[in-house]
Design a protein around this motif. Structure first.
Motif, PDB file in Angstrom:
ATOM      1  N   ARG A  58      -0.810  32.961  -9.731  1.00 23.76           N
ATOM      2  CA  ARG A  58      -0.620  31.237 -10.975  1.00 23.76           C
ATOM      3  C   ARG A  58      -0.837  30.167 -10.040  1.00 23.76           C
ATOM      4  O   ARG A  58      -0.815  29.004 -10.663  1.00 23.76           O
ATOM      5  N   TYR A  59      -0.142  30.584  -8.833  1.00 24.25           N
ATOM      6  CA  TYR A  59      -0.111  29.829  -8.057  1.00 24.25           C
ATOM      7  C   TYR A  59      -1.181  28.471  -7.577  1.00 24.25           C
ATOM      8  O   TYR A  59      -1.856  27.778  -7.733  1.00 24.25           O
ATOM      9  N   ARG A  60      -2.282  29.936  -7.398  1.00 28.58           N
ATOM     10  CA  ARG A  60      -4.143  29.900  -7.182  1.00 28.58           C
ATOM     11  C   ARG A  60      -4.743  28.751  -8.307  1.00 28.58           C
ATOM     12  O   ARG A  60      -5.317  28.463  -8.450  1.00 28.58           O
ATOM     13  N   SER A  61      -4.434  28.955  -9.134  1.00 32.59           N
ATOM     14  CA  SER A  61      -4.500  28.796 -10.612  1.00 32.59           C
ATOM     15  C   SER A  61      -4.018  27.465 -11.055  1.00 32.59           C
ATOM     16  O   SER A  61      -5.743  26.413 -10.881  1.00 32.59           O
ATOM     17  N   LYS A  62      -2.994  27.142 -10.661  1.00 31.24           N
ATOM     18  CA  LYS A  62      -2.902  25.254 -10.976  1.00 31.24           C
ATOM     19  C   LYS A  62      -3.343  24.714 -10.055  1.00 31.24           C
ATOM     20  O   LYS A  62      -3.715  23.948 -10.024  1.00 31.24           O
ATOM     21  N   GLN A  63      -3.495  25.236  -8.578  1.00 26.48           N
ATOM     22  CA  GLN A  63      -3.878  24.683  -7.663  1.00 26.48           C
ATOM     23  C   GLN A  63      -5.425  24.327  -7.911  1.00 26.48           C
ATOM     24  O   GLN A  63      -6.185  23.339  -7.575  1.00 26.48           O
ATOM     25  N   ILE A  64      -6.483  24.724  -8.331  1.00 27.79           N
ATOM     26  CA  ILE A  64      -7.786  24.868  -8.812  1.00 27.79           C
ATOM     27  C   ILE A  64      -7.961  24.353  -9.520  1.00 27.79           C
ATOM     28  O   ILE A  64      -8.207  23.146  -9.867  1.00 27.79           O
ATOM     29  N   SER A  65      -6.602  23.947 -10.436  1.00 25.86           N
ATOM     30  CA  SER A  65      -6.777  23.055 -11.464  1.00 25.86           C
ATOM     31  C   SER A  65      -6.841  21.166 -11.286  1.00 25.86           C
ATOM     32  O   SER A  65      -7.213  20.598 -12.060  1.00 25.86           O
ATOM     33  N   GLY A  66      -5.993  21.720 -10.127  1.00 25.81           N
ATOM     34  CA  GLY A  66      -5.375  20.425  -9.403  1.00 25.81           C
ATOM     35  C   GLY A  66      -6.987  19.432  -8.293  1.00 25.81           C
ATOM     36  O   GLY A  66      -6.511  18.178  -8.335  1.00 25.81           O
ATOM     37  N   ASN A  67      -7.344  20.367  -7.852  1.00 28.52           N
ATOM     38  CA  ASN A  67      -7.801  20.598  -7.093  1.00 28.52           C
ATOM     39  C   ASN A  67     -10.046  21.518  -7.012  1.00 28.52           C
ATOM     40  O   ASN A  67      -9.209  22.103  -6.105  1.00 28.52           O
ATOM     41  N   PRO A  68     -10.266  20.996  -8.279  1.00 29.94           N
ATOM     42  CA  PRO A  68     -11.059  22.491  -8.594  1.00 29.94           C
ATOM     43  C   PRO A  68     -12.264  22.259  -6.885  1.00 29.94           C
ATOM     44  O   PRO A  68     -12.424  23.160  -6.138  1.00 29.94           O
ATOM     45  N   LEU A  69     -12.204  21.489  -6.118  1.00 32.35           N
ATOM     46  CA  LEU A  69     -13.092  21.931  -4.808  1.00 32.35           C
ATOM     47  C   LEU A  69     -12.492  22.989  -3.868  1.00 32.35           C
ATOM     48  O   LEU A  69     -12.470  22.941  -2.911  1.00 32.35           O
ATOM     49  N   ASP A  70     -10.670  22.925  -3.977  1.00 37.51           N
ATOM     50  CA  ASP A  70     -10.193  24.385  -3.310  1.00 37.51           C
ATOM     51  C   ASP A  70     -11.060  25.687  -3.972  1.00 37.51           C
ATOM     52  O   ASP A  70     -10.435  26.534  -2.953  1.00 37.51           O
ATOM     53  N   SER A  71     -11.354  25.666  -4.792  1.00 39.98           N
ATOM     54  CA  SER A  71     -11.462  26.699  -6.033  1.00 39.98           C
ATOM     55  C   SER A  71     -13.057  27.717  -4.696  1.00 39.98           C
ATOM     56  O   SER A  71     -12.599  29.160  -4.381  1.00 39.98           O
ATOM     57  N   ALA A  72     -13.633  27.284  -3.845  1.00 44.80           N
ATOM     58  CA  ALA A  72     -14.484  27.805  -2.953  1.00 44.80           C
ATOM     59  C   ALA A  72     -13.520  28.351  -1.654  1.00 44.80           C
ATOM     60  O   ALA A  72     -14.493  29.134  -1.094  1.00 44.80           O
ATOM     61  N   TRP A  73     -13.123  27.950  -1.632  1.00 44.35           N
ATOM     62  CA  TRP A  73     -12.227  28.112  -0.416  1.00 44.35           C
ATOM     63  C   TRP A  73     -10.787  29.600  -0.425  1.00 44.35           C
ATOM     64  O   TRP A  73     -10.444  29.688   0.854  1.00 44.35           O
ATOM     65  N   ILE A  74     -10.314  29.412  -1.284  1.00 46.23           N
ATOM     66  CA  ILE A  74      -8.655  30.404  -2.155  1.00 46.23           C
ATOM     67  C   ILE A  74      -9.602  32.214  -1.291  1.00 46.23           C
ATOM     68  O   ILE A  74     -10.627  32.133  -1.938  1.00 46.23           O
ATOM     69  N   THR A  75      -8.031  31.673  -1.520  1.00 41.50           N
ATOM     70  CA  THR A  75      -7.677  33.684  -1.941  1.00 41.50           C
ATOM     71  C   THR A  75      -8.729  34.048  -2.570  1.00 41.50           C
ATOM     72  O   THR A  75      -8.916  33.809  -4.091  1.00 41.50           O
ATOM     73  N   ARG A  76      -9.490  35.007  -1.948  1.00 39.58           N
ATOM     74  CA  ARG A  76     -10.673  36.250  -2.758  1.00 39.58           C
ATOM     75  C   ARG A  76     -10.378  37.447  -2.368  1.00 39.58           C
ATOM     76  O   ARG A  76      -9.009  37.514  -1.728  1.00 39.58           O
TER      77      ARG A  76
END
Length: 151
Positions: A58-76
């Motif tokens: 939930r947190y990561r989904s909200k994070q990339i909605s607000g900061n799309p550039l984070d999507s390449a860096w976050i939890t894998r």
């Protein structure tokens, strides 16, 4: 090549970190396990779909909605490269800040290590191994220093 194109690998650990596609991440963040499994049937396990990981998705989904550039860096998804078995999660908490600092987070499925006592299998990774960017091939040029914590 950008930071997101290929799986990241931990040197000598036999572990790959596979990016969760945005659609699957948002399905996980919306507690839609059925859709997430349809999108990524080989990456998601009961542990990754379970209650322990729901808040993170939930947190990561909200994070990339607000900061799309984070999507390449976050939890894998952390996958044992020898068996193609998902064994947990690992990644950065976002892209590097102005100082080049990234924070690393990870968690291992309890089936692959005694999480409560931090006895992680050496074939995957340990806090000291992951926190040392010289030991990892998922080091990124824009990330000059790391911080870590278990997520």
């Amino acid at each position: 090549m950008t930071v997101a194109e290929l799986p990241w690998a931990l040197d000598g650990r036999g572990l790959q970190l596979i990016r969760v596609p945005s659609l699957a991440l948002h399905a996980l963040g919306g507690d839609n396990a059925t859709l997430a499994m349809e999108l990524e049937p080989n990456l998601l396990t009961p542990y990754l779909l379970g209650e322990e990981c729901q808040g993170l998705w939930r947190y990561r989904s909200k994070q990339i909605s607000g900061n799309p550039l984070d999507s390449a860096w976050i939890t894998r998804i952390a996958v044992d490269a020898r068996t193609s078995t998902p064994v947990g999660l690992a990644g950065f908490h976002g892209r590097p800040d102005a100082r080049g600092m990234v924070e690393i987070g990870y968690r291992i499925d309890p089936a692959f290590g005694d999480w409560a006592t931090h006895e992680l299998p050496s074939r995957y990774f340990s806090t000291s191994r992951v926190a040392n960017p010289k030991c990892t091939s998922f080091e990124r040029p824009s990330a000059r220093t790391t911080s870590h914590r278990e997520i």
